[in-house]
Design an enzyme around this catalytic site. Structure first.
Site, PDB file in Angstrom:
ATOM      1  N   LYS A 141       0.827  -1.169   0.028  1.00  0.00           N
ATOM      2  CA  LYS A 141       0.048  -0.158  -0.033  1.00  0.00           C
ATOM      3  C   LYS A 141       0.922   1.247   0.174  1.00  0.00           C
ATOM      4  O   LYS A 141       0.648   2.200  -0.721  1.00  0.00           O
ATOM      5  CB  LYS A 141      -0.975  -0.047   0.973  1.00  0.00           C
ATOM      6  CG  LYS A 141      -1.787   1.130   1.612  1.00  0.00           C
ATOM      7  CD  LYS A 141      -2.525   1.386   2.430  1.00  0.00           C
ATOM      8  CE  LYS A 141      -3.617   2.635   2.535  1.00  0.00           C
ATOM      9  NZ  LYS A 141      -4.360   2.698   3.514  1.00  0.00           N
ATOM     10  N   HIS A 287      -8.573 -27.657 -35.409  1.00  0.00           N
ATOM     11  CA  HIS A 287      -9.648 -26.957 -34.877  1.00  0.00           C
ATOM     12  C   HIS A 287     -10.099 -27.928 -33.806  1.00  0.00           C
ATOM     13  O   HIS A 287     -11.489 -28.030 -33.383  1.00  0.00           O
ATOM     14  CB  HIS A 287     -10.854 -26.746 -35.747  1.00  0.00           C
ATOM     15  CG  HIS A 287     -10.541 -25.734 -36.859  1.00  0.00           C
ATOM     16  ND1 HIS A 287      -9.810 -24.577 -36.719  1.00  0.00           N
ATOM     17  CD2 HIS A 287     -10.558 -25.821 -38.437  1.00  0.00           C
ATOM     18  CE1 HIS A 287      -9.603 -23.836 -37.824  1.00  0.00           C
ATOM     19  NE2 HIS A 287     -10.002 -24.861 -38.841  1.00  0.00           N
TER      20      HIS A 287
END
Length: 527
Positions: A141, A287
């Site tokens: 922080k 695919h």
């Protein structure tokens, strides 16, 4: 008020994983950084001859409750959270004799590793770190002034940054480390939450259920030019500890960057080829569906057999092997066809040279994978939600011959081969196989009968003969028509899960055609 760039004068170090600790401490001491530490880390540093201040001497309060309480104190958190250059914060620090801490180096108790090794419930709970995450969040922080390191791999980068900035770190560097710090505590909390949610209803701590909430975290491995289509953005994220022998842990040796579809198809190819362990095997995927699979005495022979199943679909496909890629096989691939990706556990120098002539072909070395798949869970997003399930790792529940005719040994071998392939083919899946190679594959159709017809058409187009082949169906035949379609194409043996209300009708149809049929008791839908 703009805060000054902080010079690092005091560092608090608390490490569960102490690798690289002595080298780091030596470099910090040479820069006249005061070292503060806790427990085992402090003992290790003192044993190595470093001057170390115990956290208890900073706080004026001893470590208590088996070390559960040691850093949760205002003189630690005030030292991390105080805003440099803020008069009110400075006054509070002076009043309470709090000295700033400029650098925090912490890694957490090994909770994830403790759970992974199957430790008892109480041991897992004891490895939940409290003080570490609290300090990390405080330092992150206050990254405007404080540098926080949560990964030992960043030690060298930290020292290089300090050398380049006269004992300081840049704001951009601290921001990056702060983001990494929050990512680490988020992943740590997620691991605890997921585990505790799964074991909450099990007194002995067995993680057998699905937790009421699930939290996941992945790190970005690759930005892609686009996603599935050019108008979609895409990226590839991997888990913190990707399994060996996967696309996520593979090393790219050659070729241009992987695309979104490359990754998806490579995963499908690898997961299919892993089913084959006894002989060299090759899987060609297009695919997300196998279009050719074979095993043989050599890798080159396996590739030849896989390719001949469907040469049209193999164009632009993904090719995966279960053995080291040799030069002859690699050369044949790049001479014969256009290929997007080639994957193998290892790659010879000759194979690498052969593929290098095609600069765009991606050559991937996956490393070895375990013979037995590790149980895991799969996730799939839907709009507004997530589907989670156990991965489909088992092959069959039983092998039960239900027809009058028993399969021959050759037919049984082909049935099992076809069944392994069908497990990786999109539903409705029909796979014809003979002699350890696919003959025709029907995938992703709304009708199982149509899948059977398509597989037969593909075999005919490739000039392959279905007569005498084995056929696998990933789910039961709801009517006899699918079975009859396979018989008309020339199949002589069938493997399927069974479980249809019309099983007796299907078995009778098989007997009438002289087919051998084996039931597995296990369905393998793949959507």
């Amino acid at each position: 008020m703009k805060e000054p760039e902080p010079r690092i004068r005091r560092a608090l170090i608390s490490l569960s994983d102490k690798s690289g600790l002595e080298g780091l401490a030596r470099a910090l001491a040479e820069r006249n950084v005061q070292l503060i530490s806790t427990g085992g880390t402090a003992a290790k540093l003192k044993g190595a001859g470093f001057a170390v201040t115990d956290v208890a001497d900073v706080t004026g309060f001893p470590e208590i409750m088996d070390g559960r309480v040691k850093t949760l104190h205002p003189k630690v958190h005030g030292g991390l959270l105080g805003v440099r250059g803020n008069p009110a914060h400075a006054a509070a620090a002076d009043e309470h004799e709090i000295t700033p801490i400029d650098l925090l180096i912490v890694n957490l108790y090994p909770f994830e590793q403790t759970v992974a090794k199957g430790a008892a419930y109480d041991e897992c709970v004891e490895n939940v770190d409290i003080g570490g995450p609290a300090m990390i969040r405080a330092a992150a922080k206050n990254h405007a002034s404080v540098t926080v390191v949560v990964d030992n791999a960043d030690f060298d980068a930290l020292l290089a940054e300090m050398s380049a900035n006269s004992g300081r770190t840049s704001l951009s560097f601290r921001k990056r480390l702060a983001a990494k710090a929050y990512a680490r505590t988020a992943a740590y909390d997620a691991a605890i939450s997921n585990w505790l949610g799964a074991v909450a209803d099990h007194p002995q701590g067995e993680a057998t259920g699905f937790p009421p909430t699930i939290t996941t975290q992945y790190r970005k491995a690759l930005d892609m030019r686009y996603g599935e289509n050019p108008h979609q953005n895409g990226a590839f994220y991997v888990s913190a500890t990707p399994e060996p022998g996967t696309v996520a842990s593979a090393r790219q040796l050659l070729g241009k960057e992987l695309s979104y579809n490359n990754v998806a198809d490579s995963d499908a190819a690898l997961e299919c080829v892993k089913a084959f362990t006894e002989r060299p095997a090759c899987v060609i995927v297009k695919h997300a569906n196998p279009c050719g699979v074979a095993e043989a005495d050599t890798l080159e022979a396996a590739y030849d057999l896989a390719y001949r199943t469907d040469p049209e679909s193999a164009f632009g496909g993904i090719i995966a092997f279960n053995r080291e890629l040799d030069g002859a096989t690699a050369a044949k691939i790049v001479e014969r066809q256009f290929v997007e990706v080639i994957l193998a556990p290892s790659v010879t120098d000759e194979a690498r040279e052969a593929v290098a002539v095609k600069k765009n072909v991606r050559l991937m070395e996956t490393g070895a994978w375990p013979l037995a798949a590790t149980p895991r869970r799969e996730m799939r997003t839907v709009a507004g939600g997530l589907l989670v399930q156990d991965a489909d790792l088992a092959l069959y529940e039983r092998l039960q011959v239900v027809t009058k005719r028993q399969p021959t040994s050759e037919e049984m071998a082909d049935l099992l081969f076809a069944w392994k392939v069908a497990k990786s083919v999109k539903s409705n899946a029909i796979v014809y196989a003979k002699g350890g190679a696919t003959i025709g594959i029907g995938a992703g159709q709304m009708s199982r009968v149509n899948s059977s017809r398509i597989a037969a058409i593909k075999a005919e187009m490739a000039g392959l003969d279905i007569k005498g082949s084995a056929v696998a169906s990933d789910a039961f035949f709801p009517f006899a028509d699918g079975l009859l379609s396979a018989a008309e194409a020339g199949a002589t043996a069938v493997i399927q899960p069974g479980g249809s209300m019309r099983d007796e009708e299907v078995i009778a149809a098989a007997d009438e055609r002289g087919l051998a049929m084996v039931l597995t008791g296990m369905r393998h839908f793949r959507h």
